[in-house]
Design an enzyme around this catalytic site. Structure first.
Site, PDB file in Angstrom:
ATOM      1  NE  ARG A 159      -4.029   4.733   6.005  1.00 48.67           N
ATOM      2  CZ  ARG A 159      -3.442   6.271   5.982  1.00 48.67           C
ATOM      3  NH1 ARG A 159      -4.686   6.604   5.486  1.00 48.67           N
ATOM      4  NH2 ARG A 159      -2.257   5.969   6.307  1.00 48.67           N
ATOM      5  CB  SER A 233      -0.087  -0.121   7.912  1.00 52.12           C
ATOM      6  OG  SER A 233       0.674   0.974   7.745  1.00 52.12           O
ATOM      7  CD  GLU A 329      -4.237  -0.103   6.083  1.00 56.26           C
ATOM      8  OE1 GLU A 329      -4.609   0.380   7.083  1.00 56.26           O
ATOM      9  OE2 GLU A 329      -3.420   0.220   4.881  1.00 56.26           O
TER      10      GLU A 329
HETATM   11  P1  FAD Z   1      -4.548  -4.055  -4.320  1.00 56.54           P
HETATM   12  O1  FAD Z   1      -3.879  -4.690  -3.069  1.00 56.54           O
HETATM   13  O2  FAD Z   1      -4.980  -4.959  -5.781  1.00 56.54           O
HETATM   14  O3  FAD Z   1      -6.570  -4.074  -4.269  1.00 56.54           O
HETATM   15  C1  FAD Z   1      -6.837  -3.626  -2.927  1.00 56.54           C
HETATM   16  C2  FAD Z   1      -8.539  -3.731  -2.685  1.00 56.54           C
HETATM   17  O4  FAD Z   1      -8.819  -3.116  -4.145  1.00 56.54           O
HETATM   18  C3  FAD Z   1      -9.239  -5.290  -3.011  1.00 56.54           C
HETATM   19  O5  FAD Z   1     -10.168  -4.941  -1.755  1.00 56.54           O
HETATM   20  C4  FAD Z   1      -9.042  -5.190  -4.227  1.00 56.54           C
HETATM   21  O6  FAD Z   1     -10.436  -5.692  -4.702  1.00 56.54           O
HETATM   22  C5  FAD Z   1      -9.665  -3.422  -5.086  1.00 56.54           C
HETATM   23  N1  FAD Z   1      -9.529  -2.930  -5.956  1.00 56.54           N
HETATM   24  C6  FAD Z   1      -8.459  -2.689  -6.918  1.00 56.54           C
HETATM   25  N2  FAD Z   1      -8.406  -2.585  -7.980  1.00 56.54           N
HETATM   26  C7  FAD Z   1      -9.848  -1.870  -7.741  1.00 56.54           C
HETATM   27  C8  FAD Z   1     -10.632  -1.559  -8.839  1.00 56.54           C
HETATM   28  N3  FAD Z   1     -10.222  -1.448  -9.895  1.00 56.54           N
HETATM   29  N4  FAD Z   1     -12.376  -1.641  -8.487  1.00 56.54           N
HETATM   30  C9  FAD Z   1     -12.607  -2.120  -7.492  1.00 56.54           C
HETATM   31  N5  FAD Z   1     -11.681  -2.712  -6.609  1.00 56.54           N
HETATM   32  C10 FAD Z   1     -10.345  -2.819  -6.236  1.00 56.54           C
HETATM   33  N6  FAD Z   1      -1.387   2.314   1.810  1.00 56.54           N
HETATM   34  C11 FAD Z   1      -2.198   3.843   2.334  1.00 56.54           C
HETATM   35  O7  FAD Z   1      -2.934   4.439   2.482  1.00 56.54           O
HETATM   36  N7  FAD Z   1      -0.534   4.965   2.422  1.00 56.54           N
HETATM   37  C12 FAD Z   1       0.164   4.422   2.723  1.00 56.54           C
HETATM   38  O8  FAD Z   1       1.106   4.668   2.974  1.00 56.54           O
HETATM   39  C13 FAD Z   1       1.042   2.531   1.691  1.00 56.54           C
HETATM   40  N8  FAD Z   1       1.953   2.649   1.761  1.00 56.54           N
HETATM   41  C14 FAD Z   1       2.271   1.543   1.667  1.00 56.54           C
HETATM   42  C15 FAD Z   1       3.540   0.737   1.252  1.00 56.54           C
HETATM   43  C16 FAD Z   1       3.971  -0.789   1.235  1.00 56.54           C
HETATM   44  C17 FAD Z   1       4.996  -0.814   0.977  1.00 56.54           C
HETATM   45  C18 FAD Z   1       2.915  -1.441   0.557  1.00 56.54           C
HETATM   46  C19 FAD Z   1       3.328  -3.204   0.173  1.00 56.54           C
HETATM   47  C20 FAD Z   1       1.120  -1.422   0.445  1.00 56.54           C
HETATM   48  C21 FAD Z   1       0.957   0.592   1.476  1.00 56.54           C
HETATM   49  N9  FAD Z   1      -0.117   0.885   1.128  1.00 56.54           N
HETATM   50  C22 FAD Z   1      -0.359   2.212   1.357  1.00 56.54           C
HETATM   51  C23 FAD Z   1      -1.401   0.128   0.264  1.00 56.54           C
HETATM   52  C24 FAD Z   1      -1.430  -0.463  -0.725  1.00 56.54           C
HETATM   53  O9  FAD Z   1      -0.142   0.475  -1.312  1.00 56.54           O
HETATM   54  C25 FAD Z   1      -2.803   0.819  -0.936  1.00 56.54           C
HETATM   55  O10 FAD Z   1      -3.513   0.289  -0.007  1.00 56.54           O
HETATM   56  C26 FAD Z   1      -3.318   0.510  -2.476  1.00 56.54           C
HETATM   57  O11 FAD Z   1      -3.910   1.784  -3.039  1.00 56.54           O
HETATM   58  C27 FAD Z   1      -3.399  -0.863  -3.197  1.00 56.54           C
HETATM   59  O12 FAD Z   1      -3.880  -0.483  -4.303  1.00 56.54           O
HETATM   60  P2  FAD Z   1      -3.846  -2.101  -5.285  1.00 56.54           P
HETATM   61  O13 FAD Z   1      -4.034  -1.618  -6.287  1.00 56.54           O
HETATM   62  O14 FAD Z   1      -1.981  -2.631  -5.070  1.00 56.54           O
HETATM   63  O15 FAD Z   1      -4.574  -3.037  -4.933  1.00 56.54           O
HETATM   64  P1  NAP Z   2       5.092   7.156  11.926  1.00 55.91           P
HETATM   65  O1  NAP Z   2       5.848   8.746  11.573  1.00 55.91           O
HETATM   66  O2  NAP Z   2       6.222   7.274  12.152  1.00 55.91           O
HETATM   67  O3  NAP Z   2       3.797   7.521  12.329  1.00 55.91           O
HETATM   68  C1  NAP Z   2       3.460   6.438  13.271  1.00 55.91           C
HETATM   69  C2  NAP Z   2       1.757   6.519  12.927  1.00 55.91           C
HETATM   70  O4  NAP Z   2       1.332   7.682  13.833  1.00 55.91           O
HETATM   71  C3  NAP Z   2       1.061   7.004  11.706  1.00 55.91           C
HETATM   72  O5  NAP Z   2       0.659   5.312  11.613  1.00 55.91           O
HETATM   73  C4  NAP Z   2       0.279   8.179  11.799  1.00 55.91           C
HETATM   74  O6  NAP Z   2      -0.621   7.994  11.639  1.00 55.91           O
HETATM   75  C5  NAP Z   2       0.575   8.743  13.451  1.00 55.91           C
HETATM   76  N1  NAP Z   2       1.040  10.252  13.525  1.00 55.91           N
HETATM   77  C6  NAP Z   2       2.833  10.501  13.185  1.00 55.91           C
HETATM   78  N2  NAP Z   2       2.248  12.114  13.083  1.00 55.91           N
HETATM   79  C7  NAP Z   2       1.020  12.054  13.387  1.00 55.91           C
HETATM   80  C8  NAP Z   2       0.712  13.620  12.767  1.00 55.91           C
HETATM   81  N3  NAP Z   2       1.189  14.604  13.163  1.00 55.91           N
HETATM   82  N4  NAP Z   2      -0.616  14.023  12.575  1.00 55.91           N
HETATM   83  C9  NAP Z   2      -1.558  13.105  13.025  1.00 55.91           C
HETATM   84  N5  NAP Z   2      -1.032  11.001  13.485  1.00 55.91           N
HETATM   85  C10 NAP Z   2      -0.025  11.130  13.315  1.00 55.91           C
HETATM   86  O7  NAP Z   2       4.670   6.794  10.152  1.00 55.91           O
HETATM   87  P2  NAP Z   2       5.173   5.430   9.974  1.00 55.91           P
HETATM   88  O8  NAP Z   2       5.296   4.425   9.910  1.00 55.91           O
HETATM   89  O9  NAP Z   2       6.658   6.411   9.000  1.00 55.91           O
HETATM   90  O10 NAP Z   2       4.243   6.216   8.240  1.00 55.91           O
HETATM   91  C11 NAP Z   2       4.473   7.742   7.444  1.00 55.91           C
HETATM   92  C12 NAP Z   2       3.403   7.263   6.661  1.00 55.91           C
HETATM   93  O11 NAP Z   2       3.198   6.964   6.033  1.00 55.91           O
HETATM   94  C13 NAP Z   2       2.431   7.468   7.834  1.00 55.91           C
HETATM   95  O12 NAP Z   2       0.515   8.821   7.209  1.00 55.91           O
HETATM   96  C14 NAP Z   2       1.342   5.632   7.442  1.00 55.91           C
HETATM   97  O13 NAP Z   2       0.228   6.322   7.582  1.00 55.91           O
HETATM   98  C15 NAP Z   2       1.755   5.495   5.949  1.00 55.91           C
HETATM   99  N6  NAP Z   2       1.686   3.972   5.510  1.00 55.91           N
HETATM  100  C16 NAP Z   2       1.266   3.970   5.395  1.00 55.91           C
HETATM  101  C17 NAP Z   2       1.528   2.672   4.907  1.00 55.91           C
HETATM  102  C18 NAP Z   2       0.262   1.693   4.494  1.00 55.91           C
HETATM  103  O14 NAP Z   2       0.099   0.286   4.851  1.00 55.91           O
HETATM  104  N7  NAP Z   2      -0.940   2.204   4.851  1.00 55.91           N
HETATM  105  C19 NAP Z   2       2.686   1.940   5.324  1.00 55.91           C
HETATM  106  C20 NAP Z   2       3.701   2.709   5.144  1.00 55.91           C
HETATM  107  C21 NAP Z   2       3.615   4.213   5.596  1.00 55.91           C
HETATM  108  P3  NAP Z   2      -1.458   8.084  10.536  1.00 55.91           P
HETATM  109  O15 NAP Z   2      -0.628   6.809   9.658  1.00 55.91           O
HETATM  110  O16 NAP Z   2      -2.544   8.130   9.990  1.00 55.91           O
HETATM  111  O17 NAP Z   2      -0.887   9.209   8.656  1.00 55.91           O
END
Ligand code: FAD
Ligand code: NAP
Length: 337
Positions: A159, A233, A329
């Site tokens: 991340r 998250s 995050e």
């Molecule tokens: P924004 O929220 O608009 O911006 C995020 C950051 O990036 C800000 O700092 C902004 O300034 C910068 N930014 C945006 N666009 C640009 C650009 N073109 N150039 C330079 N900087 C820029 N994330 C995960 O990694 N894994 C997941 O599974 C995941 N699940 C999610 C589930 C839900 C329900 C939600 C709401 C979010 C989730 N996220 C997840 C977080 C989010 O979706 C990601 O971080 C996504 O990449 C953000 O994209 P955005 O366009 O909305 O960025």
């Molecule tokens: P989950 O499967 O319930 O697992 C809980 C946490 O344990 C996760 O954060 C995951 O880390 C870690 N984990 C589980 N199994 C793993 C494995 N086999 N190896 C390494 N790490 C493991 O998680 P969840 O909340 O339902 O989410 C599922 C996936 O979607 C995850 O990868 C999560 O990162 C992603 N997600 C991200 C966001 C976001 O906003 N960033 C939001 C929703 C879901 P990791 O997060 O490193 O995978």
């Protein structure tokens, strides 16, 4: 380019918190963007707003990146696709599936835009953007100079990337090039993917099956921002020295941990928050989601300050109980000077 004065960020971020923004520019044109980043003072860059929490009103110029386009740059077994920064990430995943291109199926239904994906090296279900990333184009804020970043230069981590550290707020990403596969190598070992496939009687899954499984798991566990405001998250999963992990585990034997880099262990932040008693908690309009403690939610009408106050309370209670420091995050807007 459309300018909205005194815009409401409630309409442009998935947290849906009340926050005004002096000037919001919606940019669909590359040349206009190039001029804007040279002449507007310290612009903030916005994509889909799914990883941003505005804390208070924002007295800055905000550039919302809306450029579109998907092009095949190089064909072959591992074709390179150029995608404009304003494309919606999940729409691109669907495009890849329609063209039978693999590598992004586990990243289905992640909200947001292509331009934001490299920022935190988006990841889910054992796959990160890094695994399909080739290069990106960016414009330097202030000078308008164009620069290409190749994979190694992006310093992708968990991340994390160079765009959250050394060059934070210095570039606007305008396009991302991804290298996908025609010969698919599926990753179905993570989380509930395998269970869903078995449940559906699928023994030889395709990239479409994996994507469908990921979509159904996500829909069952995560709040839909259209219904309840959130940014996924709220905290990163802390990665701590394995020695420290072992010590904490002596006191809390059920503490889960996953191997990270050598000598480090990743601890699920959701588990720490749940064990600290926050899951389903609500104070005013801010809350901790009942099905996944890692997700903070806006029950309606919350301001960013309320969400951030709750986040800080969670950080200190997890610190007291486990001696582990949680870090957001989500990108906090309004704190910066
Ligand atoms: P924004 O929220 O608009 O911006 C995020 C950051 O990036 C800000 O700092 C902004 O300034 C910068 N930014 C945006 N666009 C640009 C650009 N073109 N150039 C330079 N900087 C820029 N994330 C995960 O990694 N894994 C997941 O599974 C995941 N699940 C999610 C589930 C839900 C329900 C939600 C709401 C979010 C989730 N996220 C997840 C977080 C989010 O979706 C990601 O971080 C996504 O990449 C953000 O994209 P955005 O366009 O909305 O960025
Ligand atoms: P989950 O499967 O319930 O697992 C809980 C946490 O344990 C996760 O954060 C995951 O880390 C870690 N984990 C589980 N199994 C793993 C494995 N086999 N190896 C390494 N790490 C493991 O998680 P969840 O909340 O339902 O989410 C599922 C996936 O979607 C995850 O990868 C999560 O990162 C992603 N997600 C991200 C966001 C976001 O906003 N960033 C939001 C929703 C879901 P990791 O997060 O490193 O995978």
């Amino acid at each position: 380019m459309e300018l909205i004065n005194n815009a409401s960020l409630k309409d442009f971020t998935t947290f849906g918190v009340e926050a005004a923004c002096d000037h919001l520019y919606r940019v669909e044109d590359y040349e206009e963007l190039k001029l804007a980043v040279q002449y507007l003072e310290r612009p903030l860059i916005l994509g889909g707003g799914s990883n941003v929490l505005p804390i208070g009103d924002i007295h800055r110029n905000v550039l919302r990146i809306e450029m579109k386009g998907i092009h095949l740059l190089e064909d072959g077994d591992q074709p390179i696709i150029g995608v404009a920064a304003g494309e919606v990430w999940h729409d691109f995943v669907m495009w890849a599936l329609r063209n039978d291109l693999g590598g992004v199926e586990n990243l289905s239904l992640i909200p947001g835009t292509m331009g934001a994906a490299p920022m935190q090296n988006i990841g889910a279900y054992g796959v990160e953007l890094e695994s399909v990333f080739h290069s990106l184009q960016a414009i330097e804020i202030g000078t308008g100079k164009v620069r290409v970043f190749f994979k190694e230069e992006c310093k992708f981590g968990y991340r994390d990337s160079i765009f959250k550290k050394e060059v934070k707020d210095k570039y606007v990403i305008t396009g991302v090039n991804l290298q996908l596969t025609r010969d698919h190598k599926l990753n179905t070992t993570y989380g509930a993917i395998q269970d869903v496939l078995i449940e559906k009687g699928i023994s030889h899954p395709t990239i479409h099956d994996v994507s469908d499984a990921v979509v159904s798991i996500r829909q069952s566990k995560l709040p839909d921002p259209k219904v309840i405001g959130n940014a996924g998250s709220f905290f990163k999963n802390p990665v701590i020295p394995t020695e420290q992990f072992e010590k904490i585990k002596e006191m809390h034997p059920s503490l889960p941990g996953y191997p990270a880099e050598v000598g480090l262990t990743k601890v699920p932040a959701g588990w720490l928050i749940e064990q600290s008693g926050w899951k389903g908690y609500r104070k005013g309009n801010a809350g901790c989601y009942e099905k996944q403690a890692l997700v903070l939610v806006n029950h309606g009408g919350a301001r960013g300050e309320e969400i951030w106050e709750l986040a800080q309370d969670i950080i200190s209670s997890v610190k007291d109980k486990f001696q582990i420091e949680l870090n957001p995050e989500v990108n906090l807007w309004g704190n910066e000077k």
